[in-house]
Design an enzyme around this catalytic site. Structure first.
Site, PDB file in Angstrom:
ATOM      1  CG  HIS A 270      -2.040  50.452  36.948  1.00  0.00           C
ATOM      2  ND1 HIS A 270      -2.481  50.630  35.654  1.00  0.00           N
ATOM      3  CD2 HIS A 270      -0.890  51.156  37.045  1.00  0.00           C
ATOM      4  CE1 HIS A 270      -1.630  51.409  35.001  1.00  0.00           C
ATOM      5  NE2 HIS A 270      -0.657  51.736  35.822  1.00  0.00           N
TER       6      HIS A 270
ATOM      7  CG  ASP B   9       1.497  53.111  32.703  1.00  0.00           C
ATOM      8  OD1 ASP B   9       1.314  52.568  33.809  1.00  0.00           O
ATOM      9  OD2 ASP B   9       1.107  54.261  32.438  1.00  0.00           O
TER      10      ASP B   9
ATOM     11  CD  GLU C  75      -2.153  54.387  37.958  1.00  0.00           C
ATOM     12  OE1 GLU C  75      -1.280  55.151  38.417  1.00  0.00           O
ATOM     13  OE2 GLU C  75      -2.367  54.263  36.734  1.00  0.00           O
ATOM     14  CD  GLU C  76      -2.582  54.826  33.508  1.00  0.00           C
ATOM     15  OE1 GLU C  76      -2.382  55.965  33.982  1.00  0.00           O
ATOM     16  OE2 GLU C  76      -1.663  54.104  33.099  1.00  0.00           O
TER      17      GLU C  76
ATOM     18  CG  ASP D 116       2.405  52.123  37.677  1.00  0.00           C
ATOM     19  OD1 ASP D 116       2.532  51.914  36.455  1.00  0.00           O
ATOM     20  OD2 ASP D 116       1.626  52.975  38.146  1.00  0.00           O
TER      21      ASP D 116
ATOM     22  CG  HIS E  20       0.238  58.003  30.172  1.00  0.00           C
ATOM     23  ND1 HIS E  20      -0.112  58.989  31.070  1.00  0.00           N
ATOM     24  CD2 HIS E  20       0.305  56.851  30.902  1.00  0.00           C
ATOM     25  CE1 HIS E  20      -0.240  58.462  32.286  1.00  0.00           C
ATOM     26  NE2 HIS E  20       0.013  57.159  32.190  1.00  0.00           N
TER      27      HIS E  20
END
Length: 469
Positions: A285, A297, A330-331, A358, A431
């Protein structure tokens, strides 16, 4: 005696020879010339700097890529241009709608028994507090289920806090149980009358970084601000609460719901020579959270899937196409993936194999399939060619795939593959503001790239097209 010996040969040895011959025939999915090419691609990829150059470019020149932001638009343009520069046969964009959201300000303090800063972050989709913030007494729960079981109105005027500790494991198996509290914690807290929700970060880290992530509200339930606190701060709150006196905190979260936004899946394809309509899907992504630069990520996944396809094209023309899909948004809820598989819902049988990267950039340690029995001879041959990279074969045939493949699995019996990466420390950075390029090891990234190149090339060239169960 001779008659007995001849009978023994007929009844015991000849069937065994026939069985071996049959197995050999089944296993001959690839010619020696094809296997020689696989070896060349593997060695080229494991020494190439291309995947590192791509992730360095994306995270340096674009940086964080929250869906809908100017940086997200720059990332789409970056990806399209890179695909074209790398010589992909086809490059195109497909739109995806998603709920656009922005983070502007976040701060927190423990007010009693003494004033102390709280390192926290708003969870994605969180509503704002009042401009001046809000304050309330903290009520702690050890698990999400404990919050659900709390009596009605028991949190009226208070702030709910879940202190669930995520476990550390090579395959990141603690993520699923921990993330339930992130997804719906604010909903359950609001049902009990809470004015805000806090949770221990979905994280294995000991560092003072708060981990963001997606959260969701439910129609008909009041929307309250929802936040995650850094693990050391969660520990501090737990110790204070254990003293038996009221602990009061202040939160100030300023965010904005911008309604429906549009981003784009960016797609590059190496067109197959024999069955161009069939393809191997390599996914990752393109978007990221706004705190770091999205290197793990999912900048690494973007880079290595693009590079893997490029390395194949540099050495051969695969029989089936290889399609790299950089999914949007995606997130915020797999929006690009949902749009992609809905768009191709009547042509999903053209996907002969799918894998997503991912999970950071540590080494691939295992390979696993989820295919029908007729595809297993080809899978075993792929596993043999991955072995020189230090990758073991998991024979369970129960691969689950990455998050962007969830819509695919829900719509059909999908031929899914996992190239399992070591994830022992992935959730230390996941994140957070600490998800930056220095966390990517170039040599490990090369091993990943080589693994995806081997898998994609062999899945594209298998004599028998692979299919799901």
């Amino acid at each position: 005696m001779k008659r007995v010996f001849r009978t023994l040969i007929k009844t015991s040895i000849l069937p065994l020879v026939a069985l071996c011959t049959s197995y050999t025939t089944l296993a001959q999915e690839f010619s020696q010339a094809e296997l020689d090419t696989v070896a060349k691609v593997r060695e080229h990829a494991r020494h190439s700097e291309l995947s590192w150059q791509l992730v360095e470019s994306l995270t340096t020149e674009v940086g964080p890529r929250l869906p809908g932001t100017e940086n997200d638009k720059m990332a789409v343009a970056w990806a399209k241009k890179k695909f074209q520069q790398l010589g992909f046969d086809k490059v195109w964009l497909e739109p995806s709608k998603f709920p656009e959201w922005r983070r502007y300000h976040e701060s927190g303090f423990i007010l009693t028994p003494s004033k102390q800063p709280l390192h926290l972050t708003a969870l994605g989709n969180s509503v704002s507090t009042p401009k001046a913030g809000l304050s309330g007494e903290v009520v702690m729960f050890e698990t999400f289920d404990e919050l659900i079981a709390a009596p009605a109105d028991s949190l009226k005027g208070k702030i709910a806090f879940i202190n669930y500790r995520m476990n550390r494991d090579i395959d990141g198996n603690g993520y699923g149980p921990a993330v339930k509290a992130r997804n719906k914690g604010a909903v359950e807290a609001a049902k009990k009358g809470a004015i805000a929700y806090m949770m221990r970060s979905v994280s294995t880290s000991h560092h003072r970084f708060a981990h963001t992530g997606g959260s969701h509200y439910t129609k008909g339930v009041s929307k309250i601000p929802t936040t995650a606190v850094a693990n050391p701060d969660a520990d501090q709150l737990a110790r204070l609460i254990a003293l038996g006196k009221p602990v009061k905190v202040e939160l100030n979260i300023q965010t904005e719901d911008l309604g429906e936004g549009t981003s784009y899946n960016v797609i590059g394809e190496i067109t197959g020579s024999k069955y161009p309509e069939q393809y191997v899907l390599l996914g990752s992504h393109l978007d990221s959270w706004d705190l770091g630069t999205g290197a793990l990520d999912d900048g690494a996944g973007v880079a290595l899937t693009m590079a893997a396809a490029k390395h194949i094209a540099d050495h051969t023309r695969p029989e089936r196409s290889i399609r790299v899909v950089l999914f949007a948004a995606e997130e915020l809820g797999l929006w690009g993936a949902k749009a992609y598989f809905k768009h191709y819902q009547d042509r999903l049988d053209n996907i002969v194999a799918a894998a997503e990267s991912d999970f950071g950039a540590d080494v691939v340690y295992a390979f696993e399939s989820n295919v029908n029995a007729a595809s297993l001879p080809a899978v075993r041959e792929i596993a043999k060619q991955l072995k020189p990279l230090g990758i073991k074969y998991i024979r369970k045939n129960a691969a689950r795939g990455g998050p962007d493949l969830i819509p695919f699995k829900q719509m059909t019996s999908a031929p899914i593959f996992d190239l399992h990466q070591v994830g022992t420390d992935y959730f230390d950075y996941h994140h957070t503001a600490d998800d930056t390029l220095d966390k990517v090891d170039p040599d490990k990234l090369k091993q990943n790239t080589a693994a995806y190149a081997v898998f994609a090339l062999m899945a594209a060239n298998a004599e028998t097209a692979m299919a799901g169960k």
